[in-house]
Design an enzyme around this catalytic site. Structure first.
Site, mmCIF file in Angstrom:
data_model
loop_
_atom_site.group_PDB
_atom_site.id
_atom_site.type_symbol
_atom_site.label_atom_id
_atom_site.label_comp_id
_atom_site.label_asym_id
_atom_site.label_seq_id
_atom_site.Cartn_x
_atom_site.Cartn_y
_atom_site.Cartn_z
ATOM 1 N N GLY A 16 0.791 -1.239 0.000
ATOM 2 C CA GLY A 16 0.000 0.000 0.000
ATOM 3 C C GLY A 16 0.816 1.278 0.000
ATOM 4 O O GLY A 16 0.342 2.315 0.468
ATOM 5 N N SER A 17 2.052 1.228 -0.577
ATOM 6 C CA SER A 17 2.827 2.470 -0.585
ATOM 7 C C SER A 17 2.207 3.493 -1.538
ATOM 8 O O SER A 17 2.302 4.703 -1.300
ATOM 9 C CB SER A 17 4.291 2.204 -0.929
ATOM 10 O OG SER A 17 4.443 1.857 -2.284
ATOM 11 N N ASN A 18 1.565 3.027 -2.606
ATOM 12 C CA ASN A 18 0.871 3.985 -3.485
ATOM 13 C C ASN A 18 -0.336 4.592 -2.779
ATOM 14 O O ASN A 18 -0.612 5.787 -2.937
ATOM 15 C CB ASN A 18 0.460 3.319 -4.798
ATOM 16 C CG ASN A 18 1.595 3.316 -5.805
ATOM 17 O OD1 ASN A 18 1.949 4.361 -6.350
ATOM 18 N ND2 ASN A 18 2.201 2.162 -6.021
ATOM 19 N N MET A 95 -4.017 -7.082 -6.931
ATOM 20 C CA MET A 95 -3.572 -8.212 -7.735
ATOM 21 C C MET A 95 -4.724 -9.133 -8.150
ATOM 22 O O MET A 95 -4.566 -10.355 -8.156
ATOM 23 C CB MET A 95 -2.472 -8.970 -6.993
ATOM 24 C CG MET A 95 -1.225 -8.132 -6.776
ATOM 25 S SD MET A 95 -0.611 -7.414 -8.332
ATOM 26 C CE MET A 95 0.857 -6.560 -7.797
ATOM 27 N N ASN A 112 -5.481 2.534 -12.805
ATOM 28 C CA ASN A 112 -4.482 1.590 -12.287
ATOM 29 C C ASN A 112 -3.091 2.188 -12.454
ATOM 30 O O ASN A 112 -2.869 3.022 -13.328
ATOM 31 C CB ASN A 112 -4.566 0.264 -13.066
ATOM 32 C CG ASN A 112 -3.581 -0.768 -12.557
ATOM 33 O OD1 ASN A 112 -3.416 -0.932 -11.341
ATOM 34 N ND2 ASN A 112 -2.920 -1.468 -13.467
ATOM 35 N N HIS A 114 0.900 0.899 -13.026
ATOM 36 C CA HIS A 114 1.661 -0.293 -13.392
ATOM 37 C C HIS A 114 3.142 0.085 -13.509
ATOM 38 O O HIS A 114 3.472 1.124 -14.079
ATOM 39 C CB HIS A 114 1.143 -0.846 -14.729
ATOM 40 C CG HIS A 114 1.850 -2.098 -15.137
ATOM 41 N ND1 HIS A 114 1.591 -3.325 -14.556
ATOM 42 C CD2 HIS A 114 2.843 -2.304 -16.037
ATOM 43 C CE1 HIS A 114 2.387 -4.233 -15.091
ATOM 44 N NE2 HIS A 114 3.154 -3.639 -15.990
#
Ligand code: GAR
Length: 205
Positions: A16-18, A95, A112, A114
Site C-alpha cells: 500500500g505504498s501507493n 492483484m 491503475n 503499473h
C-alpha cells in the site's frame, strides 16, 4: 456543508505504498479528494492499516466468502463502492483482475498504476521483465482500466533509466518513487475534470 472533493476508493492487495502516497497528497493539500473506502482481498494487507491510520474505512473482502467467480466478487465490491458513494476507483497494487461488473458501473472511472512503460511489460514482475529484456529505459504508467490486463488508455507515464549493474530491487525502488509522484497527480487531474477519453487517447485539458 456538502463535501465538494472527489470520493475515492482504493483497492489494494499488499504493502500500500501507493495508497500512502495518495493519503500524503491529500493530507498535504495537493490532492483534492478524500478516501471514501479502502478495500482489500487480503486480510493482512498493510494498505488496510494505512487506511485506518488515516481514519478511512478499511474493508477486507474475503474472496472465499462471496459466490464463486470474479464477477460475484466484483458485485460485492460494488456494494461497498455504492454504500460509500465513490466517484473514482484507484487500483494500487491490486492483484486481481477486474471484471465488466465493476467497469460497466464505473466507465472511465477505474484507474491503475503499473510499474512499466505500457504497452511494454504488462502483467506480473514488470521490473524484472524490463531487466531481462535488456531495456535501457523503463518507468511507470497510470491508465484507465478496461477488460484487458494493463491495456487501457494511458493517462500519465514517467521514465526511469535502467542503470549498469541494476537489480530488479533497485529498479523497483526508483520506479516506485515515480509511481508515488504520478499517481496522485493523475487522480488530481481527474478530480479537476481535466481528463477526456477519446478512443485510446486521454486528452488532458
Ligand atoms: C506497485 O509497484 C504497483 O505499480 C504494482 O504493484 C506495486 C504495489 O506496491 N502493480 C502492479 O504490478 C499491477 N500490475 P504498493 O502496494 O506499495 O503500492
Amino acid at each position: 456543508m456538502p463535501d465538494p472533493s472527489l470520493r475515492l476508493a482504493v483497492l489494494a492487495s499488499g504493502r500500500g505504498s501507493n495508497l500512502q502516497a495518495i493519503i500524503d497528497a491529500i493530507e498535504a493539500g495537493t490532492l483534492s479528494a478524500r478516501i471514501a473506502v479502502v478495500i482489500s482481498n487480503k486480510a493482512e494487507a498493510q494498505a488496510l492499516e494505512r487506511a485506518r491510520t488515516h481514519g478511512a474505512p478499511a474493508v477486507f473482502l474475503d474472496p472465499k466468502a462471496t459466490a464463486p467467480g470474479r464477477e460475484a466478487y466484483d458485485a460485492a465490491i460494488l456494494e461497498h463502492l455504492r454504500k460509500h458513494d465513490v466517484g473514482l476507483v484507484a487500483l494500487a497494487g491490486y492483484m486481481k483482475i477486474v471484471t465488466r461488473v465493476l467497469l460497466d458501473a464505473y466507465p472511465n472511472r477505474v484507474m491503475n498504476i503499473h510499474p512499466s512503460l505500457l504497452p511494454s511489460f504488462p502483467g506480473l514482475a514488470a521490473q524484472q521483465q524490463a531487466l531481462d529484456w535488456g531495456a535501457k529505459v523503463s518507468g511507470c504508467t497510470v491508465h484507465f482500466v478496461e477488460e484487458g490486463v494493463d491495456t487501457g488508455p494511458i493517462i500519465r507515464q514517467a521514465t526511469v533509466p535502467v542503470l549498469e549493474g541494476e537489480t530488479a530491487a533497485s529498479l523497483e525502488a526508483r520506479i516506485l518513487a515515480e509511481e508515488h509522484r504520478i499517481y496522485p497527480e493523475a487522480i488530481q487531474l481527474f478530480a479537476e475534470g481535466r481528463l477526456t477519453v477519446e478512443g485510446r487517447r486521454v486528452r488532458i485539458t
